[in-house]
Write an enzyme that holds these catalytic residues in place. Structure first.
Site, short mmCIF file in Angstrom:
data_model
loop_
_atom_site.label_atom_id
_atom_site.label_comp_id
_atom_site.label_asym_id
_atom_site.label_seq_id
_atom_site.Cartn_x
_atom_site.Cartn_y
_atom_site.Cartn_z
N ARG A 52 0.26 -1.07 -0.16
CA ARG A 52 -0.03 0.15 -0.02
C ARG A 52 0.76 0.66 0.15
O ARG A 52 0.46 2.77 -0.28
CB ARG A 52 -0.42 0.67 1.32
CG ARG A 52 -1.92 1.46 1.27
CD ARG A 52 -3.31 1.03 2.20
NE ARG A 52 -2.57 1.24 3.60
CZ ARG A 52 -2.90 0.42 4.62
NH1 ARG A 52 -4.45 0.76 4.82
NH2 ARG A 52 -2.58 0.98 5.42
N ARG A 99 12.14 25.51 -0.24
CA ARG A 99 10.34 25.69 -0.39
C ARG A 99 9.73 26.41 -1.75
O ARG A 99 10.31 27.45 -1.99
CB ARG A 99 9.76 26.75 0.58
CG ARG A 99 8.44 25.91 1.23
CD ARG A 99 8.03 26.65 1.78
NE ARG A 99 6.47 26.55 2.02
CZ ARG A 99 5.47 27.54 1.58
NH1 ARG A 99 6.12 28.35 0.84
NH2 ARG A 99 4.08 27.30 1.39
N HIS A 101 6.31 25.37 -3.93
CA HIS A 101 5.38 24.17 -4.29
C HIS A 101 5.68 23.00 -5.24
O HIS A 101 4.95 21.34 -5.11
CB HIS A 101 3.89 25.00 -4.55
CG HIS A 101 3.42 25.99 -3.55
ND1 HIS A 101 3.85 26.72 -2.98
CD2 HIS A 101 1.71 25.96 -3.09
CE1 HIS A 101 3.06 26.92 -1.94
NE2 HIS A 101 2.34 26.90 -1.18
N LYS A 146 -3.13 6.98 1.36
CA LYS A 146 -2.53 7.02 2.69
C LYS A 146 -0.86 8.49 2.96
O LYS A 146 0.13 8.37 3.05
CB LYS A 146 -1.81 5.71 3.04
CG LYS A 146 -2.27 5.80 4.81
CD LYS A 146 -1.93 4.50 5.36
CE LYS A 146 -1.72 4.77 6.57
NZ LYS A 146 -2.99 4.82 8.12
N GLU A 179 -15.90 6.76 6.50
CA GLU A 179 -14.84 6.13 7.37
C GLU A 179 -14.83 6.32 8.30
O GLU A 179 -14.91 7.89 8.66
CB GLU A 179 -13.72 5.55 6.72
CG GLU A 179 -12.64 6.84 6.41
CD GLU A 179 -11.82 5.77 5.67
OE1 GLU A 179 -11.07 5.44 5.69
OE2 GLU A 179 -11.40 7.47 4.50
C1 LIG Z 1 -8.83 7.34 7.27
C2 LIG Z 1 -8.46 6.05 7.68
N1 LIG Z 1 -9.68 4.75 7.46
C3 LIG Z 1 -9.14 3.75 8.07
C4 LIG Z 1 -7.60 3.41 8.63
C5 LIG Z 1 -7.78 1.43 8.98
O1 LIG Z 1 -6.62 0.94 7.59
P1 LIG Z 1 -5.47 -0.39 8.10
O2 LIG Z 1 -6.30 -0.93 8.93
O3 LIG Z 1 -4.69 -0.16 7.52
O4 LIG Z 1 -4.82 0.45 9.22
C6 LIG Z 1 -6.99 4.36 8.75
C7 LIG Z 1 -5.59 3.72 9.20
O5 LIG Z 1 -5.31 4.48 9.92
C8 LIG Z 1 -7.09 5.69 8.57
O6 LIG Z 1 -6.24 6.79 8.41
#
Ligand SMILES: Cc1ncc(COP(=O)(O)O)c(C=O)c1O
Length: 282
Positions: A52, A99, A101, A146, A179
């Site tokens: 990931r 710095r 952008h 992420k 979520e």
């Molecule tokens: C916004 C968000 N959703 C879901 C998750 C769950 O992801 P994972 O199961 O990979 O930790 C996280 C984990 O930090 C997150 O930040």
């Protein structure tokens, strides 16, 4: 059992670790990360986390990085820290540059790793379930990457704590349940699990995937589909799942009890299934 940090391979106690002020992660949130949990000295789903991370780096057009060196750096620090139940934080920023952008030519990514002891959640929270609030999802449209741009998540989490709740659930303008601030969410109705499908609006959680694998193995019915806030209130069970959250029952949403208020049977089963996987017996 020292809690350690590594910045580009230089290992120190966490409090002593520093990064240059022109690290783009620090100035632009131009960094991606993973949190990996260990159980009994064994990292859970480590390869899935690395995959990931690679996907996140690719999505932000970071310079490609050999996975072997990242893997080695994480394992090296984890083993040195000797913390059996650890949260390993791995952050890769685009790099350090004056710095600006625009990021222009490829630069050397900065790698930060920390290893800390996990503070276990109180047994009472696991048994009775957590209270959550709902908040409008004001994040950007690539929540599947992420990145460390977590201000909306941090503000939503603080809002939940200030309201006496454990976490906040992001709800879209259309009323869709997305979520938690650091977890994915499942609802259970009439024995069927429902969770948001993988779209750019949620993180493809590793725990979510592990839970889906357990469901498949245990022949539980799952629907990955959009569902609404009203469906949440009508659910028999709701739970959050994430690397540190594990599988955590939700007892109430915005003060309204879910089901009979405690951890439901399916939630308990999935929590047990996840722990079995984590300790290598599942
Ligand atoms: C916004 C968000 N959703 C879901 C998750 C769950 O992801 P994972 O199961 O990979 O930790 C996280 C984990 O930090 C997150 O930040």
């Amino acid at each position: 059992m020292p809690e350690l940090a590594s910045v580009n391979g230089v290992v120190t106690p966490i409090e002593e670790a520093t990064v240059p002020i022109e690290d783009r992660g620090y100035q632009f949130g131009d960094a991606v990360y993973e949190v990996i949990a260990s159980y009994g000295g064994r990292l859970l789903a480590f390869e899935a986390h690395l995959q990931r991370l690679t996907r996140s780096m690719k999505a932000l057009a970071f310079a490609p990085m050999p996975l072997d060196s990242l893997r080695g750096a994480v394992v090296g620090l984890f083993e040195r820290a000797e913390i059996a139940r650890a949260a390993v934080y791995l952050q890769v920023s685009r790099g350090v540059a004056p710095r600006n952008h625009a990021y222009g030519a490829a630069m050397d990514p900065q790698i930060v790793i920390t290893v800390r002891e996990v503070v276990e959640k109180p047994a009472e929270l696991r048994e009775r379930g957590a209270a959550v609030i709902t908040v409008p999802d004001e994040r950007w449209q690539r929540c599947d990457i992420k990145t460390v741009q977590l201000v909306p998540n941090a503000m939503a989490k603080q809002k939940a704590l200030d309201a006496g709740a454990f976490d906040a659930i992001f709800i879209s303008r259309e009323g869709e349940v997305r979520e938690g601030t650091s977890s994915n969410l499942f609802a259970v109705r009439d024995g069927c699990l429902i969770t948001h499908p993988l779209t750019p609006n949620i993180l493809p959680g590793i725990t979510r995937r592990l839970v889906l694998d357990i469901c498949r193995r245990e022949r539980l019915t799952v629907e990955e589909r959009i569902f609404l806030e009203d469906d949440l209130f009508a659910a028999d069970e709701v739970f959050l799942c994430g690397t540190i959250t594990e599988v955590l029952p939700v007892a109430a949403v915005d003060g309204q009890p879910i089901g009979d208020g405690g951890a439901g049977a399916i939630t308990k089963r999935l929590y047990d299934g996840l722990l079995a996987l984590a300790v290598g017996t599942g």
